[in-house]
Design an enzyme around this catalytic site. Structure first.
Site, PDB file in Angstrom:
ATOM      1  CG  ASP A 152      -1.852  -1.136   1.300  1.00 25.89           C
ATOM      2  OD1 ASP A 152      -2.167  -1.673   0.216  1.00 25.89           O
ATOM      3  OD2 ASP A 152      -2.276  -1.500   2.406  1.00 25.89           O
TER       4      ASP A 152
HETATM    5  N1  URA Z   1      -1.140  -5.971   4.007  1.00 21.78           N
HETATM    6  C1  URA Z   1      -1.660  -4.737   3.960  1.00 21.78           C
HETATM    7  O1  URA Z   1      -2.715  -4.488   4.541  1.00 21.78           O
HETATM    8  N2  URA Z   1      -1.015  -3.795   3.260  1.00 21.78           N
HETATM    9  C2  URA Z   1       0.158  -4.004   2.634  1.00 21.78           C
HETATM   10  O2  URA Z   1       0.718  -3.082   2.023  1.00 21.78           O
HETATM   11  C3  URA Z   1       0.710  -5.287   2.702  1.00 21.78           C
HETATM   12  C4  URA Z   1       0.037  -6.258   3.396  1.00 21.78           C
END
Ligand code: URA
Length: 245
Positions: free
Chosen positions: A109
């Site tokens: 993310d």
């Molecule tokens: N899980 C998440 O919620 N976000 C990420 O970026 C990676 C794993």
């Protein structure tokens, strides 16, 4: 032993992402290319590319048949070539790597930091991302509310996420202090860590991926910096926790 394949300088530069064949030819002709520290202006000169070191307009490079690299992703970058709200992680890589078509192995993310791999080897990307292979991903997670035993037990036993038919379980879950834990997952579902913590009644405040397979994010790789995976790292990162089904 089979003789090693030699390639023209033009092809070598093209394969490494320094432009079209024509552009690479022009770079050589314009005396922009040194091979093993010696200027070479013959685009048809044949070289054994294995481990070849060269420079293009002063940028040093080592020939890599396939590109495998890691980035310490900083916060505020999107894992997309066409980002919508932030900069793209691809702006953190040198242009030749982007031109030769490296892709991130899965996505993090925008506000997640840490270990992110890239490659132009489609099989490697597929295998690393495949749920069949179960390459562990380890996350250091900061949460809003103090953790309790019931939350940790639920993460280990499995939580049901919206739109997922089966409960998802943490391979390992270790509390570091009241507000931090280390979570190991074998899959890489969309927003998985955030959704799992939300499902047990908490909320993720900070998230960093600190390892994949047997490869830990190196302590000396600064946020925003990248590095090639050497042969040892490439083996480590593909280490699986369970035999593929
Ligand atoms: N899980 C998440 O919620 N976000 C990420 O970026 C990676 C794993």
């Amino acid at each position: 032993m089979a003789p090693r394949k030699h390639l023209t300088l033009e092809r070598i530069l093209h394969s490494q992402g320094f432009g079209t064949r024509r552009e690479c030819r022009a770079l050589v002709r314009h005396k922009q290319v040194c091979v093993e520290n010696t200027m070479n202006d013959d685009p048809d000169h044949l070289f054994d590319p294995t481990g070849l070191s060269f420079s293009v307009a002063g940028t040093p490079w080592i020939y890599q048949e396939r590109a495998y690299l890691m980035l310490n992703k900083p916060t505020g970058y999107e894992c997309s070539q066409k980002p919508r709200h932030h900069l793209s992680v691809y702006t953190l890589l040198p242009e030749p790597l982007v031109l030769r078509g490296v892709q991130s192995v899965g996505r993090l993310d925008e506000d997640t930091t840490g270990l992110l791999l890239f490659s132009d080897d489609g099989q490697f990307i597929h295998r690393m991302a495949s749920p069949k292979w179960k390459v562990n991903k380890v996350y250091r997670v900061g949460v809003r509310h103090p953790l309790d035993a019931a939350q940790l037990a639920a993460l280990r036993q499995g939580v049901v996420l919206h739109d997922e038919p089966e409960p998802v379980v943490a391979v390992a879950c270790a509390q570091l202090d009241d507000l931090h834990l280390e979570l190991t997952l074998a899959e890489g579902k969309y927003h998985q860590v955030k959704r799992m913590l939300a499902a047990v009644g908490n909320r993720v405040e900070t998230l960093t991926r600190i390892a994949m397979g047997g490869l830990a994010l190196p302590a000396d790789l600064a946020p925003g910096a990248w590095r090639w995976l050497d042969a040892e790292a490439l083996v480590s990162v593909q280490r699986v926790s369970q035999t593929p089904e």
